[in-house]
Design a protein around this motif. Structure first.
Motif, PDB file in Angstrom:
ATOM      1  N   MET A  79      11.577  40.179 -23.046  1.00 45.87           N
ATOM      2  CA  MET A  79      12.058  41.503 -23.392  1.00 45.87           C
ATOM      3  C   MET A  79      12.720  41.434 -24.775  1.00 45.87           C
ATOM      4  O   MET A  79      13.833  40.950 -24.907  1.00 45.87           O
ATOM      5  CB  MET A  79      13.059  42.020 -22.363  1.00 45.87           C
ATOM      6  CG  MET A  79      13.568  43.418 -22.725  1.00 45.87           C
ATOM      7  SD  MET A  79      14.660  44.136 -21.510  1.00 45.87           S
ATOM      8  CE  MET A  79      13.502  44.856 -20.374  1.00 45.87           C
ATOM      9  N   SER A 105      12.477  51.382 -26.262  1.00 50.95           N
ATOM     10  CA  SER A 105      13.810  50.808 -26.117  1.00 50.95           C
ATOM     11  C   SER A 105      13.877  49.484 -25.374  1.00 50.95           C
ATOM     12  O   SER A 105      14.688  48.649 -25.710  1.00 50.95           O
ATOM     13  CB  SER A 105      14.747  51.816 -25.483  1.00 50.95           C
ATOM     14  OG  SER A 105      14.361  52.022 -24.169  1.00 50.95           O
ATOM     15  N   ALA A 106      13.047  49.284 -24.375  1.00 53.47           N
ATOM     16  CA  ALA A 106      13.178  48.039 -23.623  1.00 53.47           C
ATOM     17  C   ALA A 106      11.851  47.611 -23.002  1.00 53.47           C
ATOM     18  O   ALA A 106      11.680  47.660 -21.792  1.00 53.47           O
ATOM     19  CB  ALA A 106      14.251  48.198 -22.538  1.00 53.47           C
ATOM     20  N   ARG A 152      20.597  53.155 -23.040  1.00 55.32           N
ATOM     21  CA  ARG A 152      19.616  52.099 -23.212  1.00 55.32           C
ATOM     22  C   ARG A 152      19.906  50.918 -22.302  1.00 55.32           C
ATOM     23  O   ARG A 152      18.990  50.282 -21.792  1.00 55.32           O
ATOM     24  CB  ARG A 152      19.641  51.644 -24.665  1.00 55.32           C
ATOM     25  CG  ARG A 152      18.265  51.394 -25.149  1.00 55.32           C
ATOM     26  CD  ARG A 152      18.221  51.096 -26.589  1.00 55.32           C
ATOM     27  NE  ARG A 152      17.223  50.060 -26.769  1.00 55.32           N
ATOM     28  CZ  ARG A 152      17.188  49.248 -27.793  1.00 55.32           C
ATOM     29  NH1 ARG A 152      18.085  49.349 -28.738  1.00 55.32           N
ATOM     30  NH2 ARG A 152      16.259  48.341 -27.861  1.00 55.32           N
ATOM     31  N   ILE A 154      15.284  37.259 -22.682  1.00 57.26           N
ATOM     32  CA  ILE A 154      15.786  38.441 -23.381  1.00 57.26           C
ATOM     33  C   ILE A 154      16.059  38.018 -24.822  1.00 57.26           C
ATOM     34  O   ILE A 154      16.860  37.124 -25.081  1.00 57.26           O
ATOM     35  CB  ILE A 154      17.077  38.971 -22.726  1.00 57.26           C
ATOM     36  CG1 ILE A 154      16.799  39.358 -21.266  1.00 57.26           C
ATOM     37  CG2 ILE A 154      17.615  40.174 -23.505  1.00 57.26           C
ATOM     38  CD1 ILE A 154      18.023  39.857 -20.516  1.00 57.26           C
ATOM     39  N   ILE A 194      22.404  49.067 -28.822  1.00 57.27           N
ATOM     40  CA  ILE A 194      22.344  49.287 -27.385  1.00 57.27           C
ATOM     41  C   ILE A 194      23.485  50.202 -26.962  1.00 57.27           C
ATOM     42  O   ILE A 194      24.652  49.848 -27.097  1.00 57.27           O
ATOM     43  CB  ILE A 194      22.406  47.943 -26.632  1.00 57.27           C
ATOM     44  CG1 ILE A 194      21.148  47.133 -26.982  1.00 57.27           C
ATOM     45  CG2 ILE A 194      22.506  48.161 -25.134  1.00 57.27           C
ATOM     46  CD1 ILE A 194      21.167  45.719 -26.457  1.00 57.27           C
ATOM     47  N   LEU A 239      14.702  42.953 -27.680  1.00 54.32           N
ATOM     48  CA  LEU A 239      15.567  44.106 -27.905  1.00 54.32           C
ATOM     49  C   LEU A 239      15.801  44.278 -29.399  1.00 54.32           C
ATOM     50  O   LEU A 239      16.181  43.335 -30.089  1.00 54.32           O
ATOM     51  CB  LEU A 239      16.904  43.919 -27.183  1.00 54.32           C
ATOM     52  CG  LEU A 239      16.819  43.813 -25.661  1.00 54.32           C
ATOM     53  CD1 LEU A 239      18.209  43.553 -25.080  1.00 54.32           C
ATOM     54  CD2 LEU A 239      16.228  45.085 -25.070  1.00 54.32           C
ATOM     55  N   ILE A 279      17.314  49.060 -19.865  1.00 58.10           N
ATOM     56  CA  ILE A 279      17.046  47.623 -19.914  1.00 58.10           C
ATOM     57  C   ILE A 279      17.062  47.055 -18.505  1.00 58.10           C
ATOM     58  O   ILE A 279      16.150  46.353 -18.078  1.00 58.10           O
ATOM     59  CB  ILE A 279      18.100  46.905 -20.801  1.00 58.10           C
ATOM     60  CG1 ILE A 279      17.902  47.317 -22.261  1.00 58.10           C
ATOM     61  CG2 ILE A 279      18.021  45.403 -20.625  1.00 58.10           C
ATOM     62  CD1 ILE A 279      18.997  46.843 -23.188  1.00 58.10           C
TER      63      ILE A 279
END
Ligand SMILES: Nc1ncnc2c1ncn2[C@@H]1O[C@H](COP(=O)(O)OP(=O)(O)OP(=O)(O)O)[C@@H](O)[C@H]1O
Ligand SMILES: [Mg+2]
Lengths: 277, 133
Positions: A164, A151-152, A174, A196, A170, A166, A178
């Motif tokens: 990161m 997930s992260a 989640r 991100i 979300i 993604l 994060i």
């Protein structure tokens, strides 16, 4: 199990099977017939009938282990549970009616036979339902773990620069992860810049935006800089329509541009080299 | 009815289901990617408000036709606590949950038409329409 019923089933296995197959195919919903070929359908159905019959013959443990193998296979094929339980019912009905026709079941012994049938079928149905639900529970919990792992992730790409990426929806759960992974990762990797990447996030609504803003604030508090990259054009539009202010962020539309900007921020750049042996 | 389909909003994942439905209908009607994103985001806001403030409700997606025009209408209905001051919730930044307070005014800007009807105690009924052009 009454030996007359047992004998009847064993002696008439093929005709029962054919009758059962016809009745079942008629009722099988699209989910079954669409996903499997005729051959698989008949093969598996035969296995199913053999299994029912082996319940009569074999010991309890033997049957349970066979049933568990079969259930797993069925779940993998994607056959609905209702199809299997219905199949069991149909099987019982066919055997019973055939035995009535041939005069094995009579007015006098009818109740006794029904009772025996029931005490044979019910545990089997229960077992199948149990098998199904435990297989599902296991699958769901495995998927949950797999999803959490996916997930992260925080990936260090250069000294002081982490990304990161993604991907996917979300939700609240989640969003929490994060935040956690970001803060832990930034400290662990001694990141100066965190990117991100939301290329894979299908919808950026106010909740997602809010979480990203909060995450960026937190990252700033631990002494790093946060960059938002991978903002697709349509997402940029909706963010503007929502009236969300991302001015506090450095934003780039691609991860590549983001990495270049991050290198610049940390006083580095990528150059082509010539004449390397 | 063929021109309307609904999703019950009970848990958080129902929001995703409502969005998916909206995206499919928007695609079917021929909306471009930007409008598809606007529509799905608007659905997400309305569905999440239902989930957060009313506990449960329903989001319906309708295909509508007016003269030569086609459009998509989101109908979000709940029988939750309702809204006291409609003007206040339409202001940017107003939130009772510590959110950004951008949801409702955002939906109004994302869509072409926006109608909100809410009474304290009886629930909230929101209709938002996007026309195909
Ligand atoms: N269906 C509803 N029932 C009751 N109250 C609601 C409903 N929808 C919105 N509200 C009220 O209106 C306020 C504003 O809603 P809006 O969606 O604009 O912002 P928010 O949900 O608080 O934050 P966000 O920016 O995350 O959406 C909410 O805080 C809530 O008090
Ligand atoms: Mg909201």
């Amino acid at each position: 199990m009454n030996s007359t019923i047992l004998n009847y089933i064993q002696n008439n296995k093929d005709s029962i099977f054919n009758e059962w197959l016809d009745a079942t195919k008629e009722n099988a919903d699209e989910r079954v017939t669409k996903v499997v070929s005729d051959q698989v359908f008949i093969g598996t159905s035969r296995e199913f009938i053999d299994l029912i019959i082996s319940n009569i013959k074999s010991s309890n443990e033997e049957f349970t282990s066979k049933l568990s193998d079969f259930s797993e296979k069925i779940v993998r094929l994607g056959w609905p549970l209702s199809f299997v339980t219905k199949g069991l019912q149909t099987f019982g009905k066919i055997v019973f009616e055939d035995m009535q026709e041939t005069g094995i079941v009579t007015q006098e012994n009818q109740m006794k036979v029904i009772y025996e049938f029931d005490s044979w079928m019910t545990p089997m149905v229960n077992e199948v339902v149990n098998m199904y639900s435990s297989t599902w529970e296991r699958t769901v919990s495995l998927q949950k773990i797999a999803l959490q792992e996916l997930s992260a992730p925080l990936i260090p790409v250069f000294e002081g620069i982490t990304v990161m990426p993604l991907v996917g929806t979300i939700d609240t759960e989640r969003a929490k992860q994060i935040m956690e992974n970001l803060l832990n990762g930034v400290v662990k990797h001694r990141s100066e810049v965190v990117l991100i990447d939301i290329t894979g996030v299908p919808v950026v609504d106010t909740m997602v935006a809010h979480h990203i803003i909060q995450a960026a604030d937190a990252v700033r508090l631990v002494g790093a800089k946060c960059m938002l990259v991978g903002i697709r054009p349509e997402i940029a539009q909706t963010i503007v329509n929502l009236g969300i202010d991302l001015n506090q962020f450095t934003t780039k539309n691609t991860l590549k541009k983001g990495v270049e900007a991050a290198l610049e921020l940390t006083s580095r750049k990528i150059v082509n080299v010539e004449g390397v042996e | 009815m063929e021109n309307q389909s609904c999703v019950k909003i009970i848990n958080e994942w129902d929001i995703v289901a409502a969005r998916q439905l909206g995206r499919n209908v928007a695609k079917e009607l021929g909306f471009g990617t930007v409008d598809q994103a606007r529509i799905t985001t608007a659905i997400s806001e309305l569905a999440r408000n239902i989930y957060l403030y009313a506990g449960q409700g329903q989001v319906c997606i309708e295909k509508i036709y007016d003269g030569g025009k086609a459009g998509l209408r989101i109908v979000a209905v709940d029988s939750g606590p309702g809204i006291n001051d409609l003007r206040q919730v339409m202001e940017d930044g107003f939130s009772t949950s510590g959110g950004l307070g951008a949801g409702l005014p955002g939906v109004k800007r994302l869509m072409d038409e926006f109608l909100i009807d809410s009474n304290p105690g009886t629930g909230t009924d929101i209709k938002a329409t996007k026309w195909l052009r």
